[in-house]
Design an enzyme around this catalytic site. Structure first.
Site, PDB file in Angstrom:
ATOM      1  N   HIS A 162     125.720  43.109  21.624  1.00  0.00           N
ATOM      2  CA  HIS A 162     126.702  42.513  22.514  1.00  0.00           C
ATOM      3  C   HIS A 162     126.765  41.003  22.281  1.00  0.00           C
ATOM      4  CE1 HIS A 162     125.780  46.298  24.932  1.00  0.00           C
ATOM      5  NE2 HIS A 162     126.909  46.455  24.280  1.00  0.00           N
ATOM      6  N   LYS A 166     124.351  38.621  19.668  1.00  0.00           N
ATOM      7  CA  LYS A 166     124.710  38.558  18.247  1.00  0.00           C
ATOM      8  C   LYS A 166     123.828  37.591  17.452  1.00  0.00           C
ATOM      9  CE  LYS A 166     129.497  40.062  18.901  1.00  0.00           C
ATOM     10  NZ  LYS A 166     129.136  41.473  18.845  1.00  0.00           N
ATOM     11  N   THR A 189     130.014  47.701  14.877  1.00  0.00           N
ATOM     12  CA  THR A 189     131.305  47.428  15.503  1.00  0.00           C
ATOM     13  C   THR A 189     131.821  46.079  14.991  1.00  0.00           C
ATOM     14  OG1 THR A 189     130.116  46.557  17.429  1.00  0.00           O
ATOM     15  CG2 THR A 189     130.874  48.835  17.540  1.00  0.00           C
ATOM     16  N   THR A 191     132.994  42.546  15.290  1.00  0.00           N
ATOM     17  CA  THR A 191     132.514  41.200  14.981  1.00  0.00           C
ATOM     18  C   THR A 191     131.112  41.231  14.387  1.00  0.00           C
ATOM     19  OG1 THR A 191     133.854  40.346  16.812  1.00  0.00           O
ATOM     20  CG2 THR A 191     132.138  38.904  15.929  1.00  0.00           C
ATOM     21  N   THR A 192     130.259  42.076  14.940  1.00  0.00           N
ATOM     22  CA  THR A 192     128.897  42.183  14.411  1.00  0.00           C
ATOM     23  C   THR A 192     128.938  42.587  12.941  1.00  0.00           C
ATOM     24  OG1 THR A 192     128.083  42.830  16.599  1.00  0.00           O
ATOM     25  CG2 THR A 192     126.640  43.259  14.719  1.00  0.00           C
ATOM     26  N   SER A 217     135.963  46.956  17.414  1.00  0.00           N
ATOM     27  CA  SER A 217     135.088  46.240  18.340  1.00  0.00           C
ATOM     28  C   SER A 217     134.706  47.187  19.475  1.00  0.00           C
ATOM     29  CB  SER A 217     135.795  45.009  18.901  1.00  0.00           C
ATOM     30  OG  SER A 217     136.858  45.401  19.759  1.00  0.00           O
ATOM     31  N   GLY A 218     133.636  46.851  20.174  1.00  0.00           N
ATOM     32  CA  GLY A 218     133.198  47.704  21.272  1.00  0.00           C
ATOM     33  C   GLY A 218     134.284  47.968  22.314  1.00  0.00           C
ATOM     34  N   ASP A 223     132.202  51.632  19.876  1.00  0.00           N
ATOM     35  CA  ASP A 223     131.032  52.377  20.337  1.00  0.00           C
ATOM     36  C   ASP A 223     131.308  53.881  20.314  1.00  0.00           C
ATOM     37  OD1 ASP A 223     129.444  50.085  20.904  1.00  0.00           O
ATOM     38  OD2 ASP A 223     130.501  49.811  22.790  1.00  0.00           O
ATOM     39  N   HIS A 250     133.573  47.257  29.221  1.00  0.00           N
ATOM     40  CA  HIS A 250     133.588  48.544  28.521  1.00  0.00           C
ATOM     41  C   HIS A 250     132.249  49.278  28.685  1.00  0.00           C
ATOM     42  CE1 HIS A 250     131.774  45.812  25.644  1.00  0.00           C
ATOM     43  NE2 HIS A 250     131.433  46.807  24.847  1.00  0.00           N
TER      44      HIS A 250
END
Length: 294
Positions: A162, A166, A189, A191-192, A217-218, A223, A250
């Protein structure tokens, strides 16, 4: 070492239930580590009925859940100002459709493990892996019975963090790039995943070639996409650095991934804190070296 122990009814109501599969696979390791298992009432009673750990002095009975047993585990993960009332983590084998798995004390048990950087072990695969990790860290020889967990070249690992976590994920990946590079595939996911790819490119990975396969993204469903991989047995490990202090819009997606991991309890290992994940990576290197020497 002291670990809280609980299992939802599904995981101890049959002779071949998850709790007993874990105990039979790891009974020798539990004894070698002199592990104290602080088991809530119904879980303790089930172990006694099964004959597992017969006569083992490290199996301690706590009250039943309705009498506050799980709540006591939460308090002792935080620490109660006495060594004998401080737990080093918790093993909680979760049935994702058991209503008690989302009771406040169940959610708090995981949250406090994450906050205090202690292991929270929620699947049979994670419990087997954790015992082997601690055996290796204790200087014991690798257990051949755990070899199936360590064929990283045939496994996929999910790397999820999250926003507030990061930086810790990037630091972890930098420190343990050699371990993560052993996996057949890495997924993350949005950006990571981008940040991890940039890290890999800086380490000499071919420019433009993804080191990590990126999903949405999440908040946009990443996810859920990775949860589907887990359910299809196409993702065997997840390192999931959660921020326990921030409400997340989320949250349902996050819970979906966690529920997917516990649904395939024998197949998926999940780690939820940087300290635990770093200890695992260090043990993995030591185990690989010992196997080469052996």
């Amino acid at each position: 070492m002291r670990m809280g122990l609980a299992a939802n009814a599904l995981h101890h109501d049959q002779d071949d239930a998850a709790l007993f599969r874990w105990l039979r696979a790891c009974e020798q390791g539990i004894g070698e580590l002199k592990l104290s298992l602080h088991a809530v009432g119904r879980t303790h009673a089930a172990i006694e009925r099964s004959g597992c750990l017969a006569g083992y002095p490290g199996l301690l009975r706590y009250p039943y859940g309705r009498e506050g047993g799980l709540m006591k585990l939460v308090a002792e993960v935080v620490g109660m100002h006495a060594p004998e009332r401080t737990l080093d983590g918790a093993i909680y084998l979760i049935d994702p459709v058991d209503p008690s798995s989302v009771f406040p004390e169940a959610v708090a048990l995981k949250r406090q493990c994450v906050i205090h950087q202690k292991p929270f072990v929620s699947t049979v695969a994670s419990a087997r892996d954790w015992i082997e990790m601690e055996r290796i860290q204790a200087g014991l020889a690798p257990d051949p019975g755990a070899n199936d967990l360590h064929v990283l070249e045939k496994q996929t690992i999910a790397l999820i963090a999250h926003d507030a976590m990061k930086p810790q994920m990037m630091a972890y990946a930098a420190d343990h790039f050699d371990v993560l590079a052993r996996f057949a595939q890495r997924v993350a996911t949005g950006t990571t995943g981008q940040q991890l790819n940039e890290l890999a490119w800086s380490r000499g990975w071919p420019q433009g070639e993804q080191w990590v396969q990126r999903y949405q993204s999440g908040p946009m469903g990443g996810d859920a996409q990775i949860a589907d991989l887990v359910l299809e047995r196409r993702c065997q490990r997840a390192i999931f650095f959660e921020d326990p202090h921030v409400a997340r819009q989320h949250e349902a997606d996050i819970q979906l991934l966690e529920r997917a991991v516990t649904t395939v309890t024998d197949e998926t290992v999940c780690m939820t804190s940087p300290r635990v994940a770093a200890r695992w990576a260090d043990a993995l290197r030591k185990r690989a070296a010992l196997c080469r020497l052996g």
